[in-house]
Design a protein around this motif. Sequence first.
Motif, mmCIF file in Angstrom:
data_model
loop_
_atom_site.group_PDB
_atom_site.id
_atom_site.type_symbol
_atom_site.label_atom_id
_atom_site.label_comp_id
_atom_site.label_asym_id
_atom_site.label_seq_id
_atom_site.Cartn_x
_atom_site.Cartn_y
_atom_site.Cartn_z
ATOM 1 N N VAL A 1 -7.363 2.270 -3.342
ATOM 2 C CA VAL A 1 -6.370 3.320 -3.096
ATOM 3 C C VAL A 1 -6.542 4.477 -4.066
ATOM 4 C CG1 VAL A 1 -3.896 3.854 -3.110
ATOM 5 C CG2 VAL A 1 -4.704 1.711 -2.111
ATOM 6 N N GLY A 2 -6.810 4.145 -5.329
ATOM 7 C CA GLY A 2 -6.927 5.202 -6.330
ATOM 8 C C GLY A 2 -7.444 4.673 -7.645
ATOM 9 N N ASN A 3 -7.528 5.557 -8.603
ATOM 10 C CA ASN A 3 -8.107 5.219 -9.902
ATOM 11 C C ASN A 3 -7.051 4.607 -10.817
ATOM 12 O OD1 ASN A 3 -10.033 5.056 -11.928
ATOM 13 N ND2 ASN A 3 -9.585 7.116 -12.685
ATOM 14 N N SER B 1 -5.918 -6.923 -6.463
ATOM 15 C CA SER B 1 -6.574 -5.979 -7.372
ATOM 16 C C SER B 1 -7.628 -5.136 -6.662
ATOM 17 C CB SER B 1 -7.230 -6.735 -8.536
ATOM 18 O OG SER B 1 -6.269 -7.432 -9.284
ATOM 19 N N GLU B 2 -8.440 -5.780 -5.849
ATOM 20 C CA GLU B 2 -9.536 -5.070 -5.176
ATOM 21 C C GLU B 2 -8.998 -3.989 -4.245
ATOM 22 O OE1 GLU B 2 -13.409 -6.035 -2.322
ATOM 23 O OE2 GLU B 2 -12.369 -7.668 -3.364
ATOM 24 N N ASN B 3 -7.962 -4.319 -3.475
ATOM 25 C CA ASN B 3 -7.373 -3.337 -2.564
ATOM 26 C C ASN B 3 -6.737 -2.179 -3.320
ATOM 27 O OD1 ASN B 3 -8.024 -4.563 -0.103
ATOM 28 N ND2 ASN B 3 -6.244 -5.915 -0.196
ATOM 29 N N LYS C 1 0.819 -1.214 0.000
ATOM 30 C CA LYS C 1 0.000 0.000 0.000
ATOM 31 C C LYS C 1 0.852 1.262 0.000
ATOM 32 C CE LYS C 1 -3.897 2.188 2.357
ATOM 33 N NZ LYS C 1 -4.855 2.100 3.480
ATOM 34 N N GLU C 2 1.980 1.242 0.715
ATOM 35 C CA GLU C 2 2.847 2.424 0.749
ATOM 36 C C GLU C 2 3.400 2.735 -0.638
ATOM 37 O OE1 GLU C 2 5.618 2.888 4.033
ATOM 38 O OE2 GLU C 2 4.747 1.119 4.972
ATOM 39 N N PHE C 3 3.819 1.696 -1.353
ATOM 40 C CA PHE C 3 4.326 1.895 -2.707
ATOM 41 C C PHE C 3 3.214 2.351 -3.647
ATOM 42 C CE2 PHE C 3 7.756 -0.858 -1.160
ATOM 43 C CZ PHE C 3 8.866 -0.225 -1.690
ATOM 44 N N ILE C 4 2.043 1.746 -3.497
ATOM 45 C CA ILE C 4 0.913 2.099 -4.351
ATOM 46 C C ILE C 4 0.518 3.559 -4.135
ATOM 47 C CG2 ILE C 4 -1.525 1.650 -4.813
ATOM 48 C CD1 ILE C 4 0.279 -0.502 -5.884
ATOM 49 N N THR C 5 0.515 3.992 -2.885
ATOM 50 C CA THR C 5 0.172 5.383 -2.578
ATOM 51 C C THR C 5 1.188 6.341 -3.190
ATOM 52 O OG1 THR C 5 -0.880 4.707 -0.502
ATOM 53 C CG2 THR C 5 -0.273 7.023 -0.720
ATOM 54 N N TYR D 1 -1.081 2.725 -13.944
ATOM 55 C CA TYR D 1 -1.270 1.292 -14.118
ATOM 56 C C TYR D 1 -0.470 0.523 -13.076
ATOM 57 C CZ TYR D 1 -3.007 2.504 -18.795
ATOM 58 O OH TYR D 1 -3.715 3.036 -19.844
ATOM 59 N N VAL D 2 -1.037 -0.572 -12.587
ATOM 60 C CA VAL D 2 -0.339 -1.451 -11.654
ATOM 61 C C VAL D 2 -0.570 -2.894 -12.084
ATOM 62 C CG1 VAL D 2 -0.170 -2.268 -9.278
ATOM 63 C CG2 VAL D 2 -0.587 0.147 -9.720
#
Length: 203
Positions: free
Chosen positions: A37-39, A31-33, A11-15, A24-25
């Motif tokens: 976090v964001g669009n 995927s759901e989590n 989550k820290e990296f995704i944020t 894109y990730v």
Amino acid sequence: MSPKASWDDKKEFITTALESGIDYVLDTVDSENIRKVGNFKVISNEEDADIYLVGIDGEGDGTLELKDNLNESADLAKANEAKNSGKTVCAYIVITDKLHEQLAVTLGRVVDYVILVATDWTIIPLENIIADLQKENVNIIAAVKNADDAKVAMETLEVGTDGVIFEPNDFAQIKDISNLIDELSTESYALKDLTITNVEPVG
């Protein structure tokens, strides 16, 4: 992203990715989590993925043996099936030899995105694949390790790749590559998409 990493670490990296303008990730677990976090557009082999992924656990990453006759490729069959069902499709190929380079070109004529992974782009010429797919309606994404690699990938043959994908080691790396994309886009380059994959905790 690595399934070994906990969601809290991811989550820290995704944020940070969201704050850096990454859209894109690639992830096959959370995927759901990630969507919470964001669009983001999530690239995954899950059926409800925004972009359906083939090649992971297949011929693309070397899990399955790739036969000389590419018409018999299991990844190609999956890609065709997904496209025929109306999905946006991404192929993942680790370029280890000429046959996998040919697989990338073959899949690139079917899918919407093709992710190219190589240990050394000076040995496996990225420009060969770009040239072969230049007239196809496909986005070419190169796996890179750092901002220098990203710059080379995006400037190859003047056309460059349509984006880069990378496995972040730290938060600074995410920001460095994102800043590079911004800089290149102000130098008359088209804006490129970034993708994060394989996030792991670093302690």
